[in-house]
Design an enzyme around this catalytic site. Structure first.
Site, short mmCIF file in Angstrom:
data_model
loop_
_atom_site.label_atom_id
_atom_site.label_comp_id
_atom_site.label_asym_id
_atom_site.label_seq_id
_atom_site.Cartn_x
_atom_site.Cartn_y
_atom_site.Cartn_z
N ASP A 6 0.87 -1.13 0.05
CA ASP A 6 0.03 -0.02 0.11
C ASP A 6 1.04 1.17 0.04
OD1 ASP A 6 -1.97 1.68 0.44
OD2 ASP A 6 -2.81 1.20 2.24
N ASP A 34 -3.29 2.30 -5.67
CA ASP A 34 -2.19 2.29 -4.85
C ASP A 34 -2.18 1.19 -3.91
OD1 ASP A 34 -4.09 2.92 -3.12
OD2 ASP A 34 -2.92 4.16 -2.07
N GLU A 35 -2.87 0.07 -4.06
CA GLU A 35 -2.97 -1.06 -3.15
C GLU A 35 -3.06 -2.27 -3.88
OE1 GLU A 35 -5.91 -1.83 0.63
OE2 GLU A 35 -6.07 0.07 -0.55
MG MG Z 1 -2.47 3.86 0.15
#
Ligand code: MG
Length: 402
Positions: free
Chosen positions: A20, A114-115
């Protein structure tokens, strides 16, 4: 019933990473404009709803949080620098980061821009154990993009995600083989699926930590919370056998609510539908999917159930579009004339937008909406669904959802 595959003694222990990126949008801005480094940075809407989509760690130290109105954030931190969302740039870096992930495994489940979850069980011979792989990925992301990615390493997705939260910012946390030391002290809101409503129910039972939950037998939890109770029983033991999925296997995405009291009032039904549309849309975007067929399910007080469907030419993942379609379908049922005990919405005929949803959104001319939706999803993940919902749900006003 506990099975070997579910418990901690599964025959082949898996190694799952949850990766993350830290304060992603704000970090990108600080990366691209070195003069912003070390300064409080807000990324958010000057237009539209005017909420903070992301904030740098420097801004957080002033009490600024995502989902906060920009005006409030600027009162808390007058020196904060407010920047607009540049989704295309975030997407570009996201692709680079996912490309790095793909050097280590092809079993990647993107959760958002983003993960992601990575199953690296099959990569250990080549790259070392989970910690070693996570260290290599963190170093590669840092050196190739300049961004910090936090990593959780565990035997399953549930624990890996908890671990990456533990690791933030810019850290690595490996859950030990016996996860109890890590798990038992955690507050219940850290558990998957424990939102504000369920948390209040659990707290009313005197349960606040995982250790409290552990004292209850599975039948007790199932009696109190139904199927969710069984899941809580497993999670309290760190059990989770869900595979890391590449995402294309999903056939439909849906949500439904059963009401404590049957609903007759059309306004109540409309609000439930709005909430469901919003949740389904968020889940679609979360999975990087768009869908063309919308189905609603209505179960009346006498348990008879009807469904109504519609298919559109254009695939959607946008809550207000789903809501408009669902409302039309609701008018084709007897809801509002007969009491309703359950409402559900499902989207099917799905296609994958992969990691390049922007082209699609640009083609539809709704770039800003895409950025806003992405930002709202981010906030929901941070705060749970109650953190952000359409204004009509908050104020129960009569205005349109858009
Ligand atoms: Mg993040």
């Amino acid at each position: 019933m506990r099975t070997a595959a579910k418990g901690p003694f599964q025959p082949t222990p898996r190694t799952i990473l949850h990766l993350d990126l830290d304060a992603f949008y704000a970090s990108v801005e600080q990366l691209d404009r070195p003069e912003l480094r070390g300064k409080p940075v807000l990324v958010g809407g000057r237009n539209g709803r005017g909420v903070v989509c992301a904030c740098s760690y420097e801004a957080r130290s002033y009490g600024v949080r995502s989902a906060m109105p920009v005006s409030q954030a600027l009162r808390l931190c007058p020196a904060a620098i407010l920047l607009p969302v540049r989704m295309a740039r975030y997407q570009e870096l996201s692709r680079h980061v996912f490309d790095i992930f793909s050097h280590y495994t092809d079993l990647i489940e993107p959760l958002s821009v983003d993960e992601a979850f990575l199953d690296v069980t099959g990569s250990r011979r080549l790259f070392g154990d989970g910690r070693c792989i996570a260290e290599q990925i963190r170093a590669a992301v840092r050196s190739e993009t300049g961004l910090a990615v936090s990593a959780g390493v565990a035997a399953n997705k549930f624990l890996a995600k908890l671990a990456s939260e533990q690791a933030k910012p810019d850290g690595l946390f490996v859950v030990p083989e016996d996860p109890d030391d890590f798990l038992l002290g955690l507050p219940l809101q850290r558990l998957w699926g424990v939102g504000p409503v369920l948390l209040r129910q659990l707290n009313r039972q005197g349960l606040t930590t995982v250790a409290d939950l552990r004292r209850l037998a599975r039948p007790t939890l199932e009696r109190l919370y139904g199927a969710t109770g069984g899941k809580l029983y497993d999670l309290a033991r760190g059990w989770d056998n869900r595979p890391v999925e590449r995402g294309h296997a999903v056939k439909s995405v849906g949500c439904e609510d059963t009401f404590e009291r049957d609903l007759v009032d059309r306004d109540d039904l409309r609000h439930v539908l709005l909430d469901l549309s919003d949740r389904v849309a968020a889940r679609l975007r979360h999975k990087g999917l768009v869908g063309r067929t919308l189905t609603i399910k209505v179960r009346y007080a006498d348990f008879s159930t009807v469904t109504r469907s519609t298919t559109s030419a254009e695939a959607v993942d946008h809550g207000p579009c789903l809501f408009r379609g669902a409302l039309e379908l609701l008018h084709k049922t007897e809801a509002g004339r007969r009491p309703v005990r359950l409402l559900g919405i499902t989207v099917s005929q799905l296609s994958h937008v992969g990691l390049e949803p922007l082209d699609l959104f640009n083609a539809q001319g709704s770039h800003r909406q895409a950025a806003l939706d992405a930002a709202m999803d981010h906030l929901r993940r941070r705060f749970g669904r109650s953190g952000l919902c359409p204004a009509t749900l908050l104020g129960r006003s009569e205005s349109d959802p858009e």
